[in-house]
Design an enzyme around this catalytic site. Sequence first.
Site, short mmCIF file in Angstrom:
data_model
loop_
_atom_site.label_atom_id
_atom_site.label_comp_id
_atom_site.label_asym_id
_atom_site.label_seq_id
_atom_site.Cartn_x
_atom_site.Cartn_y
_atom_site.Cartn_z
N GLY A 65 9.35 -10.10 -8.17
CA GLY A 65 10.03 -8.83 -7.98
C GLY A 65 11.36 -8.97 -7.23
N TYR A 66 11.51 -8.18 -6.18
CA TYR A 66 12.76 -8.13 -5.42
C TYR A 66 12.82 -9.22 -4.34
CZ TYR A 66 13.15 -3.48 -7.58
OH TYR A 66 13.22 -2.45 -8.47
N ASP A 125 -0.25 -0.11 -4.69
CA ASP A 125 1.00 0.43 -5.19
C ASP A 125 2.05 0.12 -4.14
OD1 ASP A 125 2.14 1.86 -7.51
OD2 ASP A 125 2.90 3.19 -5.96
N SER A 126 3.16 -0.42 -4.58
CA SER A 126 4.12 -0.93 -3.61
C SER A 126 5.54 -0.75 -4.15
CB SER A 126 3.84 -2.40 -3.32
OG SER A 126 3.60 -3.10 -4.52
N GLU A 163 -1.51 5.76 -16.22
CA GLU A 163 -0.24 6.43 -15.94
C GLU A 163 -0.09 6.65 -14.44
OE1 GLU A 163 2.41 10.33 -17.04
OE2 GLU A 163 0.33 10.25 -17.76
N THR A 208 -4.77 -4.61 -11.07
CA THR A 208 -3.32 -4.75 -11.24
C THR A 208 -3.05 -5.72 -12.38
OG1 THR A 208 -1.26 -5.52 -10.21
CG2 THR A 208 -3.26 -6.58 -9.45
N ARG A 209 -1.91 -5.52 -13.02
CA ARG A 209 -1.48 -6.46 -14.06
C ARG A 209 -0.37 -7.36 -13.55
NH1 ARG A 209 -3.67 -4.76 -18.76
NH2 ARG A 209 -4.29 -2.57 -18.75
N GLY A 269 2.10 -11.65 -9.66
CA GLY A 269 2.52 -11.95 -8.28
C GLY A 269 1.56 -11.33 -7.28
N LYS A 270 1.19 -10.08 -7.51
CA LYS A 270 0.24 -9.42 -6.61
C LYS A 270 -1.11 -10.12 -6.65
CE LYS A 270 1.84 -4.62 -7.19
NZ LYS A 270 1.36 -3.28 -7.60
P1 ITT Z 1 0.51 -2.77 -11.21
O1 ITT Z 1 0.87 -1.29 -11.25
O2 ITT Z 1 -0.24 -3.23 -12.42
O3 ITT Z 1 -0.15 -3.17 -9.94
P2 ITT Z 1 3.39 -3.13 -11.02
O4 ITT Z 1 4.26 -4.34 -10.98
O5 ITT Z 1 3.76 -2.05 -12.01
O6 ITT Z 1 1.88 -3.63 -11.26
P3 ITT Z 1 3.88 -1.25 -8.86
O7 ITT Z 1 3.83 -0.06 -9.78
O8 ITT Z 1 3.19 -1.15 -7.54
O9 ITT Z 1 3.30 -2.54 -9.57
O10 ITT Z 1 5.42 -1.62 -8.64
C1 ITT Z 1 5.80 -2.45 -7.61
C2 ITT Z 1 7.29 -2.76 -7.75
O11 ITT Z 1 7.79 -3.19 -6.48
C3 ITT Z 1 7.55 -3.90 -8.72
O12 ITT Z 1 8.83 -3.76 -9.29
C4 ITT Z 1 7.52 -5.12 -7.82
O13 ITT Z 1 8.29 -6.16 -8.33
C5 ITT Z 1 8.08 -4.56 -6.51
N1 ITT Z 1 7.40 -5.21 -5.39
C6 ITT Z 1 6.23 -4.83 -4.80
N2 ITT Z 1 5.83 -5.72 -3.88
C7 ITT Z 1 6.76 -6.70 -3.90
C8 ITT Z 1 6.88 -7.91 -3.20
O14 ITT Z 1 5.94 -8.32 -2.36
N3 ITT Z 1 7.95 -8.66 -3.44
C9 ITT Z 1 8.88 -8.28 -4.33
N4 ITT Z 1 8.83 -7.16 -5.06
C10 ITT Z 1 7.77 -6.36 -4.84
#
Ligand code: ITT
Length: 210
Positions: free
Chosen positions: A162-163, A70-71, A41, A10-11, A14-15
Amino acid sequence: MKAGTIILATRNKGKILELRTTLAGFGFDVQGIPDDFPETEENGATFEENALIKARAAAEALGMPAAADDSGLEVDALGGAPGVLSARYSDDMPAVEGESKDERNNRKLLEQLADVPDGSRSARFRCCMALVWPGDEFPPIVSSGAWEGSILRAPRGTNGFGYDPLFLDPESGLTGAELTREQKNGRSHRGQAVRLMLEKLRARMEEGKA
Ligand code: ITT
């Protein structure tokens, strides 16, 4: 496989912060993906497909087991949006100068929910984790988690990412950004998914199949 080196594919910083401690606690030497690793992609229709796509790309390219998450956020009043598109939710909006992508996503979410009354703002975070080995000797391990809550009318807190500042955890009365990292990990979608992944991995290792 012994609990050796694992790539965290992951990039999202936060994760990484949230996952690294749990994986390291299990005895893994956790490594990130190299800075020049090409963008994968994410064209899957579900969190599971996208987690597998990201983990598989890293495992095959780097020749090591890789875990990916993925989240995203599902808001009931928006028919489950932004869902798998959570990271790209506000890509259709002009950026305000100095605003981060997370801030723009949150701004769009508040705009979309402006007319939605307090009792109808339920939402959940979902996370799917995939652990993939290079080659085809070991099948992937997949796990998921969900965290129920609701969307506030203004951000609160500075932890998390994020959110998180808009997501209210009903049990604590705090947002994802007001909880400490440990508190968030204890209840979040990602905390649930990574713990389940590690349980499944432990069972596999005991059977001698990983
Ligand atoms: P990677 O694909 O590199 O892992 P990404 O940020 O693009 O990084 P995702 O495609 O899984 O990751 O998108 C996740 C989105 O959901 C992203 O906008 C996050 O901010 C949000 N999100 C996921 N988990 C969250 C959390 O625990 N708290 C707040 N926002 C979260």
